[in-house]
Design an enzyme around this catalytic site. Structure first.
Site, PDB file in Angstrom:
ATOM      1  N   SER A  63       9.734  49.069  42.570  1.00 27.93           N
ATOM      2  CA  SER A  63      10.471  48.031  43.653  1.00 27.93           C
ATOM      3  C   SER A  63      10.088  47.156  43.625  1.00 27.93           C
ATOM      4  CB  SER A  63       9.932  49.218  45.131  1.00 27.93           C
ATOM      5  OG  SER A  63      10.182  50.067  44.608  1.00 27.93           O
ATOM      6  N   LYS A  66      11.924  44.323  43.666  1.00 27.75           N
ATOM      7  CA  LYS A  66      13.079  43.831  44.465  1.00 27.75           C
ATOM      8  C   LYS A  66      12.702  42.448  45.144  1.00 27.75           C
ATOM      9  CE  LYS A  66      13.213  48.416  46.429  1.00 27.75           C
ATOM     10  NZ  LYS A  66      12.786  49.741  47.702  1.00 27.75           N
ATOM     11  N   TYR A 191      20.140  48.958  39.782  1.00 27.72           N
ATOM     12  CA  TYR A 191      19.293  49.024  40.765  1.00 27.72           C
ATOM     13  C   TYR A 191      18.004  49.539  39.918  1.00 27.72           C
ATOM     14  CZ  TYR A 191      16.184  50.611  44.467  1.00 27.72           C
ATOM     15  OH  TYR A 191      14.954  51.262  44.865  1.00 27.72           O
ATOM     16  N   TYR A 243       6.751  48.969  53.215  1.00 20.03           N
ATOM     17  CA  TYR A 243       7.856  50.379  53.988  1.00 20.03           C
ATOM     18  C   TYR A 243       7.385  50.033  55.623  1.00 20.03           C
ATOM     19  CZ  TYR A 243       9.124  50.482  49.439  1.00 20.03           C
ATOM     20  OH  TYR A 243       9.701  50.161  48.054  1.00 20.03           O
ATOM     21  N   VAL A 261       6.259  52.242  43.761  1.00 19.38           N
ATOM     22  CA  VAL A 261       5.715  53.905  43.235  1.00 19.38           C
ATOM     23  C   VAL A 261       5.088  53.721  42.186  1.00 19.38           C
ATOM     24  CG1 VAL A 261       7.421  54.681  45.639  1.00 19.38           C
ATOM     25  CG2 VAL A 261       8.515  54.973  43.148  1.00 19.38           C
TER      26      VAL A 261
HETATM   27  N1  GLU Z   1      12.963  53.604  42.329  1.00 19.08           N
HETATM   28  C1  GLU Z   1      12.604  53.750  43.271  1.00 19.08           C
HETATM   29  C2  GLU Z   1      13.797  54.267  44.254  1.00 19.08           C
HETATM   30  O1  GLU Z   1      14.609  53.999  44.505  1.00 19.08           O
HETATM   31  C3  GLU Z   1      12.585  52.619  44.074  1.00 19.08           C
HETATM   32  C4  GLU Z   1      10.776  52.776  45.385  1.00 19.08           C
HETATM   33  C5  GLU Z   1       9.735  52.159  45.165  1.00 19.08           C
HETATM   34  O2  GLU Z   1       9.521  52.046  43.996  1.00 19.08           O
HETATM   35  O3  GLU Z   1       9.551  52.420  46.347  1.00 19.08           O
HETATM   36  O4  GLU Z   1      13.073  55.600  44.784  1.00 19.08           O
END
Ligand code: GLU
Length: 307
Positions: A63, A66, A191, A243, A261
């Site tokens: 993430s 992002k 994504y 988050y 993650v």
């Molecule tokens: N590719 C992961 C997902 O969509 C990213 C989540 C993350 O890194 O927090 O679940």
């Protein structure tokens, strides 16, 4: 300030926590990573780096990607982007469906999964093609990191696609609310490919310099975004970057940051440096347990934070 000494102290202090986190096993290709690894790097405005641990080891940025895709969407759409995505903290898990339903398919922010999938959709609309979008985001990451070797691990993105039911559900829900322009599978696959980019803490800390310097890379002199946009990206990192633990991160670390993650975290010290830390064991909210602690120790020991 003796940054190297501070990094060494941090490494010693986090040792006892290295086995406490849990690797992200909902992506099978990531479940194989050994949790007891640690790296931390900082990059100053003249390009000088200080690192500790396995700072050249490549890992899945997940993430953290992002931040890059949001930056590009802001470059292209500016305020128009906020018609499709909000910028409020979610207070919910990263992959929550419930809030998206209540809020008519408009994601809370660009850093929860729904928001990042929506950002990817906006980029595909801009470039008119999913493969070109993937390549352009990769190119952007290479350019802000000044490293052309950066690439994705398609074993990871394929593994995620096979088990990506929840992210596909988020995309389908947005599509049902007319808040997704392109094909659901193409958007989610693109994504995932961005999430599967692999970088080291050295590369990641370098990539944050333009955000620490009001949108201009202090080494190359290239402006990537406006000063106002850099302010906004940092603000969203501070309020939404972790988050439902974003408040906790702001409280304990006091810097704009973004986790993934894969166990990586990036953080920005305005006017001073980019930071990255990596340790694959996660806490309950899906953020690196040791990484969060290491950043807290860093801002406490140095007295550097935005507050
Ligand atoms: N590719 C992961 C997902 O969509 C990213 C989540 C993350 O890194 O927090 O679940």
């Amino acid at each position: 300030m003796d940054y190297q000494k501070i990094l060494q102290e941090i490494q010693e202090e986090v040792q006892e926590l290295l086995h406490k986190g849990k690797v992200a096993d909902y992506i099978p290709a990531l479940a194989e990573v050994s949790p007891a690894q640690f790296a931390m790097s900082i990059t100053l405005f003249d390009g000088t780096q200080f690192s500790i641990g396995s700072a050249d080891t490549l890992f899945s940025i997940q993430s953290i990607s992002k931040v890059y895709s949001f930056t590009m969407a802001l470059q292209f759409y500016s305020k128009e982007l906020y018609k499709r995505i909000n910028i409020e903290p979610s207070g919910n898990p990263f992959n929550s469906l419930v809030q998206l339903e209540y809020e008519n398919g408009k994601p809370r922010n660009p850093f929860i999964n729904a928001g990042a999938i929506n950002v990817t959709d906006s980029l595909i609309s801009y470039y008119g093609n999913d493969n070109i979008t993937y390549e352009q985001v990769l190119e952007f990451i290479r350019s802000i990191s000044q490293d052309s070797s950066i690439d994705s691990n398609l074993v990871v993105s394929n593994s995620e696609m096979e088990h990506g039911h929840r992210n596909l559900a988020l995309a389908n829900l947005m599509k049902s609310f007319n808040n997704l322009d392109n094909d659901v599978y193409e958007v989610v696959q693109t994504y995932f490919k961005h999430c599967s980019v692999e970088m080291s803490t050295k590369m990641l800390s370098r990539s944050m310099l333009f955000l620490a310097n009001s949108g201009v890379d202090p080494v190359s002199g290239v402006r990537h975004i406006s000063t106002a946009q850099a302010k906004r990206i940092n603000a969203v990192m501070l309020t939404c970057g972790h988050y439902d633990a974003s408040g906790d991160f702001a409280f304990n670390v006091g810097l704009p940051g973004k986790s993934g993650v894969g166990g990586g975290i990036v953080a920005v010290v305005p006017n001073l440096m980019g930071i990255s830390v990596w340790s694959p064991g996660l806490n309950e909210q899906g953020n690196s347990l040791v990484g969060t602690k290491a950043l807290e120790l860093f801002t406490t020991k140095t007295g550097i934070s935005i507050f």
